[in-house]
Each structure stands twice: as C-alpha cells, then as structure tokens.
Design a protein around this motif. Structure first.
Motif, mmCIF file in Angstrom:
data_model
loop_
_atom_site.group_PDB
_atom_site.id
_atom_site.type_symbol
_atom_site.label_atom_id
_atom_site.label_comp_id
_atom_site.label_asym_id
_atom_site.label_seq_id
_atom_site.Cartn_x
_atom_site.Cartn_y
_atom_site.Cartn_z
ATOM 1 N N ILE A 98 67.804 109.180 61.077
ATOM 2 C CA ILE A 98 68.185 110.763 62.221
ATOM 3 C C ILE A 98 67.447 110.819 63.014
ATOM 4 C CG2 ILE A 98 67.752 113.619 62.041
ATOM 5 C CD1 ILE A 98 70.843 111.913 60.695
ATOM 6 N N ALA A 99 66.019 110.748 63.070
ATOM 7 C CA ALA A 99 64.279 110.736 64.129
ATOM 8 C C ALA A 99 64.935 109.961 65.476
ATOM 9 C CB ALA A 99 63.583 109.876 64.137
ATOM 10 N N ARG A 100 65.932 108.705 65.846
ATOM 11 C CA ARG A 100 65.779 107.936 66.212
ATOM 12 C C ARG A 100 67.397 108.329 67.102
ATOM 13 N NH1 ARG A 100 65.216 103.183 62.618
ATOM 14 N NH2 ARG A 100 67.631 103.120 62.615
ATOM 15 N N ALA A 101 68.254 109.527 66.643
ATOM 16 C CA ALA A 101 69.412 109.899 66.883
ATOM 17 C C ALA A 101 68.707 111.325 67.578
ATOM 18 C CB ALA A 101 70.695 109.943 66.197
ATOM 19 N N LYS A 126 64.657 108.542 52.939
ATOM 20 C CA LYS A 126 63.160 107.848 53.559
ATOM 21 C C LYS A 126 63.818 107.273 54.832
ATOM 22 C CE LYS A 126 59.221 106.382 55.061
ATOM 23 N NZ LYS A 126 58.492 107.253 55.430
ATOM 24 N N GLN A 127 64.735 106.082 54.438
ATOM 25 C CA GLN A 127 66.064 104.983 55.217
ATOM 26 C C GLN A 127 66.530 106.381 56.894
ATOM 27 O OE1 GLN A 127 68.358 102.256 53.746
ATOM 28 N NE2 GLN A 127 69.069 101.619 56.428
ATOM 29 N N LEU A 128 66.603 106.861 55.510
ATOM 30 C CA LEU A 128 67.864 108.174 56.004
ATOM 31 C C LEU A 128 66.987 109.053 57.850
ATOM 32 C CD1 LEU A 128 70.589 109.278 57.225
ATOM 33 C CD2 LEU A 128 70.030 111.171 54.710
ATOM 34 N N HIS A 129 66.432 109.504 57.385
ATOM 35 C CA HIS A 129 65.282 109.790 57.940
ATOM 36 C C HIS A 129 64.846 109.543 58.952
ATOM 37 C CE1 HIS A 129 61.467 112.051 59.622
ATOM 38 N NE2 HIS A 129 61.351 112.705 59.411
ATOM 39 N N ASP A 172 79.673 116.402 63.081
ATOM 40 C CA ASP A 172 79.144 117.680 62.303
ATOM 41 C C ASP A 172 80.425 117.147 61.328
ATOM 42 O OD1 ASP A 172 79.224 119.251 60.032
ATOM 43 O OD2 ASP A 172 79.845 121.292 61.297
ATOM 44 N N GLY A 173 80.210 116.618 60.249
ATOM 45 C CA GLY A 173 81.092 116.426 58.718
ATOM 46 C C GLY A 173 82.381 114.578 58.781
ATOM 47 N N SER A 174 80.706 114.469 59.947
ATOM 48 C CA SER A 174 81.225 113.026 59.913
ATOM 49 C C SER A 174 80.393 111.964 60.436
ATOM 50 C CB SER A 174 82.962 112.628 61.399
ATOM 51 O OG SER A 174 81.566 113.213 62.286
ATOM 52 N N GLY A 175 80.333 110.328 59.780
ATOM 53 C CA GLY A 175 79.702 109.517 60.135
ATOM 54 C C GLY A 175 77.832 109.482 59.402
ATOM 55 N N LEU A 176 76.850 109.805 60.126
ATOM 56 C CA LEU A 176 75.790 110.158 59.772
ATOM 57 C C LEU A 176 75.360 111.324 59.125
ATOM 58 C CD1 LEU A 176 72.734 108.588 59.644
ATOM 59 C CD2 LEU A 176 72.157 109.213 61.570
ATOM 60 N N GLY A 202 77.633 113.723 58.452
ATOM 61 C CA GLY A 202 78.387 114.973 57.026
ATOM 62 C C GLY A 202 77.640 113.103 56.007
ATOM 63 N N TYR A 203 77.038 111.831 55.813
ATOM 64 C CA TYR A 203 76.195 111.597 55.002
ATOM 65 C C TYR A 203 75.393 112.298 54.810
ATOM 66 C CZ TYR A 203 73.251 107.915 52.877
ATOM 67 O OH TYR A 203 72.127 106.885 52.112
ATOM 68 N N ALA A 204 74.222 112.652 55.694
ATOM 69 C CA ALA A 204 72.807 113.201 55.506
ATOM 70 C C ALA A 204 73.339 115.426 54.818
ATOM 71 C CB ALA A 204 71.797 113.606 57.072
ATOM 72 N N GLN A 205 73.774 115.558 55.234
ATOM 73 C CA GLN A 205 74.222 115.943 54.740
ATOM 74 C C GLN A 205 74.493 116.548 52.866
ATOM 75 O OE1 GLN A 205 77.800 118.027 56.276
ATOM 76 N NE2 GLN A 205 77.020 119.340 58.470
ATOM 77 N N GLU A 206 75.520 115.232 52.638
ATOM 78 C CA GLU A 206 75.734 114.804 51.788
ATOM 79 C C GLU A 206 74.084 114.515 51.008
ATOM 80 O OE1 GLU A 206 78.087 115.547 49.679
ATOM 81 O OE2 GLU A 206 79.795 115.985 51.084
ATOM 82 N N VAL A 207 73.599 113.629 51.200
ATOM 83 C CA VAL A 207 72.146 113.338 50.399
ATOM 84 C C VAL A 207 71.143 115.036 50.292
ATOM 85 C CG1 VAL A 207 70.325 112.368 51.237
ATOM 86 C CG2 VAL A 207 72.079 111.433 51.992
#
Length: 742
Positions: free
Chosen positions: A372-375, A366-369, A341-345, A347-352
């Motif tokens: 996130i799906a792979r993670a 689109k790219q972020l999803h 939470d709040g770091s890395g991927l 944190g970036y998703a939360q900002e998006v």
C-alpha cells in the motif's frame, strides 16, 4: 552520266530542310546552306519581318509563290523551333515593319537556319540580297527527269488536287492548266500578251545577277566569299579585298572539287571498309548498351534490396520497442486498476482490516502495508512507465538522399596536371602530378615517356609506357645522361582512360651523378661551420672577426675562410653534382680542387684578405696569371648576395659565354640550384644552372691527382647538397630494363 540508282541515292541531298521536299528556287544563305525561297519568305513572315521577304533580284515575282496562291505543300512544312523565334522577337526584331531611309540604326534581319541551327545575318535587304542556287536547280531538274517524279507536270495555281499542266509562261515563271492560264492572263490586260510555252519546271534566269546593282556577276571576292559585279568591285564595300575573276575562282574550285572527288572515288575500298567498321561498331554499341542497361538495373536492384533489408530491420527494432513499452504500460494500468474501490489490492486491504485477531492481523498487514505504501507513493509521483514518443527512431537521410540524387555515371578522370615545381631530373627522374579539383578519382595511372634527342624513326612516335602506377608520383630509374625526356600521364578508373596531361620536357644531367657527403675536418675555423646530421647541408655562422671587420672597414681587416670538402675524391671519368646556395649568403665559393692542394692550402692557412680584394677575379682558376701555362689546382665559382660573379678570367668558357651564355666580367642572378660537371680526362670543370642546364662558366683544372668537391665561406652563408632522387620512398620504374618495381 549518273545512272538512275545513283540519282535515287542522291535524293536526300535535294530536300529542303524546312519543307522536306525537293528544292524549288533555292536561295544560298550566308552560312552556305540552301532553303526554298517560299520557305524562307514564310519563316521571315512568322518572325514579324514585313517587306524583307521579296524575291532576289535575279528572279521576278511569280504568281505560283505569292501568299494568295501558295502551293498546298506549304501547310506541311516543319517550322523552326518556337524558342528560337521567341528569342529573336524578344531581342527587338519584327517589332516594326521596316526602317526609314537614312535611319541612324539600320534593322538587322536574322534568319534561323534550319540546317546549322544558327541565326544568320541577312543584312538590311533580307532575302533580296541572296543569290539563287541555279546549279542546285539544274541538279533537281535532272533528278526529276531521271526518276520521273510525279509523272506529268502539274499546274502550280490549281487548288488541290492540281490538274495536269498544259502551258507554261516564261514571263510568269509558272505552269498552268487551261483554266488557270485564262484566269491569270485575262483578256485586255498586259499579261494577255504573254506567249504560252510547253509546261516545264526549269524557269531560270540565264545567269546570276548582282542583287544590289542588277548587273551580271563577273568577279569573286575571296575576303567576303561572295560573287560581285563590276560596280561592287569599285565600291568601298570591297576596298582592299582580294578579288579575282570568276573564271579563276571557277577553275580553282573545280580543280579542288575534282581532286577531292577523284580521291574518294579512287578509295572506294577504304570507304567500304570504314562502312563495315561502322556497322560493326553499331552492333557493338547495341550489345554494349544493352549490357550497360542490365548492369545499371542490377545495381539499382541491389540498392533496392539493401534498402528493403534495412527497412525491415528498422521496422523490427521499432516493433520490439513498441511491444516492450506496451507491456510496461499494461502492467502499470493493472496496478492502478487494483487501487480502485472494492477491487484488487484495495479490496483485499479492506478485508484485512476486518480481522480482529491481533497476532494474525499483524502477520498479514505487515506485507500489505508495504504494498500500500508503494502504491501511495506511485499515486503521489505519477508518471507513465514508458514514453509514447518515438523520436529516437527518426532517421536522418539527408546525406543519403543527396548521394542518391547525385548518383550518376562514373566519368573518366580528367587530364592530370604535372607539378613542375616538384618534378625534376637528377640521378633519377622524379615525376609528380595531381588531378584537377573536380575530377573523378583515378584508380591508377599510366606514365609515358620518350627521348626527344634521338633520330626520329619512321612511323608513329614510339612511347615507353608504364601501367598501373599507384599514387601521384613515380621514379623513373636509369635515365640516359645528357638527354631530353618528354613525359605525360593519364588516369584510369572503371569508366576507362582519361586524357593525357600536357607534355613536360626534362633535361638529364650531362654526366653520372656523384654521391658524397660533407666532411668538415679541414679548415682553421671549423667551430663556425654547422653541418647537418645527414651531412648534406652546411651553414657558416659569422663570428666576432666579421663584426670587427665591419667596424674597421675603412682601415682594412682580415677575414677567415671556412672550408668544407666532400668525402669522395674523383680519379677518372665524368661526374656531376648539384647544390643550392642560400641567396642571403655573404660570400660563398663552390667548386673543386686537387685534394692534396686543398689540404695544403687550407689546413692551417693564414687568414685571407677581405673580399674587397679579389685576386682571382671571380674564380680561383689561376687564369689571371698569364705566365703560368699549367692548369690551376682549383676551380671555384664566386657567389655573393644572390649574385654570381663571372670574372674577367672566364675567357676559357669554350662557347659557354658570349652569345650562348653570360659575358665575362659581369654578374648574373643566382639560380635555385647550381650544377658542377667535372671531366677528369679533359681537365675541365663546367658550372651550370641545374634547372635549365644553361652553362655559366667553364674552367681548366689540374687533374694530376684525386679531385674532390670544395665549398668556401667568408662570412655567413649556407649550402645544401641536392639529395639523390633514389632516396625518396616512391614507386620505382626502371627505364633501361623496362621493369616495374612496387
């Protein structure tokens, strides 16, 4: 008279093997070695034998050898090995002080001889049944006088240090100082009557006395190799033994010893030469031993270098594998840390997600999803990116450890074993051998051979030798005919040459071998003859006529003769060939004949009568016709059902029948191979056992024209010509030219 130097060099012959000092009252053991009486008594006492260490009957008890007054030198004696004493004690000796008279099982006293390292049986009486070696005592006394050992004679009863002896006592067999003489000869006792003498060490009886009967020995038993007295001679103990007067034994042994000593003294140059040779061998041994140590050290260092190189390569492989796994695990850790939470991927998703501009959000999300799906999928199916186990890097060194444990010096090959079933002589000699199962390998072999039927030459036996023979078989070419060869083989490897095999004797054929093939063009029933492709074997297949003959056995029948000839005719000289007849053959005739007569007789000839009627009495030599003096055109040997029929007409064997061979008019067993020897000039044919070359039959033959081999079949049968040895693809060794061919 021996000088002082010679006596000094003789000192080692005068040392007791137990105490390593000069003999004192030496006893002769049954193994012919000597030992001091006191030393022998002490050894038996340590084994637990009590009451069996008394002095021999030829020597009274001396105070100088009693346990209470024993010389201090006994404390320095080298005792027998403990394991030998333990073995004797465990076997039951020394567990009781003695045996009662008349006991069922008398005690056997065993003495561990320190010279030959063997257990010597002393019998029931122990040391009391042994003789003293008075001759050895005299030699020791002369040696002491010549080299002045110890200067003055010392008292044998003093405590250390002993004083100089002033008196001697012939009754006590000891030397004394003044004080010890008074102590051991107290006033008022019988010992006080002993007359003192000058000190000496030569207290010996005048002669040897029998330990059993206290009589002077007068004879020598050759069977027991023991001196005996008159009473021993008439006792049952020496009944039937070879007994001679001691004078005869003395003279015989003295002559033998004198003769041997004269030979040694007369060959001092040879002794000195052998000493020099041994000293040179010692020097070579030291040098060779040092070289062997260096070679072994170098080889072991080489093994160590190979192991070190292998260790480095294996560790490098493990290190590379470890670094690759750590890199993969490190990357996986970084990916998981970005999901916090709040770091890395995350944190970036939360900002998006805070983006309100819809087109821009769609473009970035689109790219972020996808990431996130792979993670999310990685979280649901979590597993480390690399295994922490290194089981695939385990080494199995069991075989290598076994090889290293069994690493030892290379031994020479053991003596080869010649295969007598496969070794034979024909046109050439075929020699076959093998190594014993547990023998070290051989790199190559040496073959030695010689003729035994030639006059012996002076000097050592001469062998013809062939070196570096590869494989386990060889051909010896161009052997002499009618000879006997002896052969032997030995192997060689880096360690050197091994022992020779046992000698094998081979008889060569009596004449040059005739090479020919079978020709089945003659005879009326060639359809029943099956000749092999190489034309060296033929089989006769019985047909319908033989079956009909079996049904009409009592009424008479006629059988066909199947004939096969050799494709070579002999017109001169002597020739020999061999064949093997199937023991199950019904009736086979093996022999020779004039080519013209054979063609005339068998080309379109009518059937002959059943073998129940045999006009030639065992061979077709024509000898049954007493009115015809000319030699017959045929000579055949009849074989049937594993037997050879020697008919009554075989009287022309010329020494091959009667005492030297089988008698005429009988049957003999069929040998594995039959040999036929044709002497064209003499007009004689000899039939032999091709294995032992024993004569079976000799017949006359008309040799007025070409003569060829012939084989006749009546019923089923088979014949196999012996194959020439030269056709075998083996290593060849020429005898006549002394050449080697690979």
């Amino acid at each position: 008279m021996m000088d002082a130097t010679s006596m000094k060099n003789m000192e080692r012959e005068l040392l007791c093997p137990v105490c390593q000092e000069m003999y004192k009252q030496p006893l002769v053991l049954p193994c012919t070695h000597n030992v001091c009486q006191a030393c022998a008594r002490e050894v038996l006492g340590q084994q637990g034998y009590i009451g069996h260490g008394g002095d021999p009957s030829s020597e009274p008890t001396s105070p100088a050898s009693t346990p209470s007054t024993r010389s201090p030198r006994l404390g320095r004696r080298t005792l027998p090995k403990p394991d030998r004493l333990d073995r004797l004690l465990k076997s039951g000796f020394g567990t009781y002080p003695g045996r009662k008279r008349g006991a069922l099982h008398p005690q056997v006293i065993m003495f561990p001889c320190p010279a030959c390292q063997g257990d010597v049986d002393l019998g029931e009486r122990g040391l009391a049944g042994l003789f003293r070696n008075l001759t050895l005592e005299r030699v020791v006394e002369r040696y002491r006088q010549s080299v002045s050992v110890g200067g003055a004679i010392l008292c044998q009863l003093c405590k250390p240090p002993p004083l100089e002896a002033t008196k001697g006592c012939t009754e006590c067999r000891a030397t004394f100082c003044n004080e010890c003489f008074k102590l051991f000869h107290p006033w008022g006792t019988q010992k006080a009557q002993h007359e003192p003498t000058l000190p000496t060490l030569s207290f010996r009886p005048k002669g040897l006395m029998c330990p059993d009967h206290k009589e002077e020995v007068t004879h020598y038993c050759k069977t027991c190799q023991r001196l005996v007295c008159q009473l021993c001679r008439v006792r049952r103990t020496h009944g039937g033994h070879k007994i001679t007067p001691v004078l005869s034994a003395y003279q015989a042994l003295k002559d033998k010893l004198t003769k041997s000593l004269t030979y040694i003294l007369g060959n001092q140059d040879m002794v000195q030469t052998q000493i020099c040779e041994l000293e040179e061998t010692v020097r070579h041994t030291e040098v060779s031993g040092q070289q062997a140590k260096e070679e072994v050290s170098q080889l072991v260092r080489g093994l160590g270098a190979v192991l070190e190189e292998k260790r480095a390569s294996l560790l490098q492989a493990i290190e590379e594998c470890q670094q690759e796994r750590l890199a993969r695990l490190g990357a996986q850790i970084q990916e998981h840390r970005s999901l916090l939470d709040g770091s890395g991927l995350v944190g970036y998703a939360q900002e998006v997600l805070k983006e309100t501009d819809q087109p821009c959000f769609v473009q970035a999300a689109k790219q972020l999803h996808n990431r996130i799906a792979r993670a999310t999928e990685a979280l649901q199916t979590f597993r480390p990116a690399a295994s922490s186990s290194f089981r695939h890097c385990q080494l199995d060194v069991g075989r290598e450890m076994k090889l290293l444990t069994e690493l030892n010096f290379l031994r020479v090959p053991e003596a080869p074993v010649i295969d007598t079933q496969r070794t034979f002589a024909y046109d050439q000699i075929f020699l076959c051998w093998r190594l014993p199962p547990h023998s070290p390998p051989a790199w190559h072999y040496t073959i030695e051979f010689r003729r035994t039927d030639v006059p012996a030459q002076p000097g050592p036996t001469r062998w013809q030798r062939r070196e570096e023979v590869r494989g386990t078989s060889a051909l010896l070419e161009n052997p002499d005919t009618g000879s006997v060869y002896v052969l032997r083989v030995r192997g060689c490897n880096k360690a050197g040459y091994g022992e020779y095999s046992e000698d094998v004797h081979l008889h060569t054929p009596p004449a040059p071998v005739l090479h020919f093939f079978l020709d089945g063009r003659w005879g009326t029933s060639r359809e029943r003859l099956a000749i092999s492709k190489d034309q060296r074997a033929v089989r006769s297949v019985p047909g319908l006529p033989l079956l009909l003959a079996a049904e009409r056995l009592l009424t008479g029948c006629h059988l066909s003769v199947d004939v096969v000839l050799g494709d070579v005719a002999v017109t001169q000289g002597r020739s020999y060939w061999a064949c093997a007849v199937d023991p199950a053959s019904y009736l086979v005739k093996v022999g020779v004949g004039l080519e013209s007569k054979l063609q005339e007789s068998f080309q379109g000839a009518p059937d002959v009568v059943s073998p129940r009627y045999d006009p030639d009495s065992g061979h077709d030599s024509g000898a049954e016709d007493a009115t015809v003096e000319a030699s017959p055109p045929f000579a055949f040997l009849t074989i049937g059902m594993g037997k050879i029929l020697l008919g009554s007409g075989a009287s022309s064997n010329a020494g091959l029948t009667g005492r030297d061979g089988p008698a005429a008019g009988c049957t003999v067993p069929l040998p594995p191979r039959l040999g036929i020897c044709l002497d064209y000039e003499r007009g004689r044919v000899s039939f032999l056992d091709a294995v032992s070359f024993r004569g079976l039959l000799e017949c006359p033959l008309d040799c007025s024209g070409p003569v060829c081999p012939a084989f006749c079949f009546i019923g089923g049968g088979a014949v196999q010509l012996q194959e020439p040895v030269g056709t075998k693809p083996e290593r060849k060794v020429t005898i006549g030219g002394f050449a080697k061919l690979d």
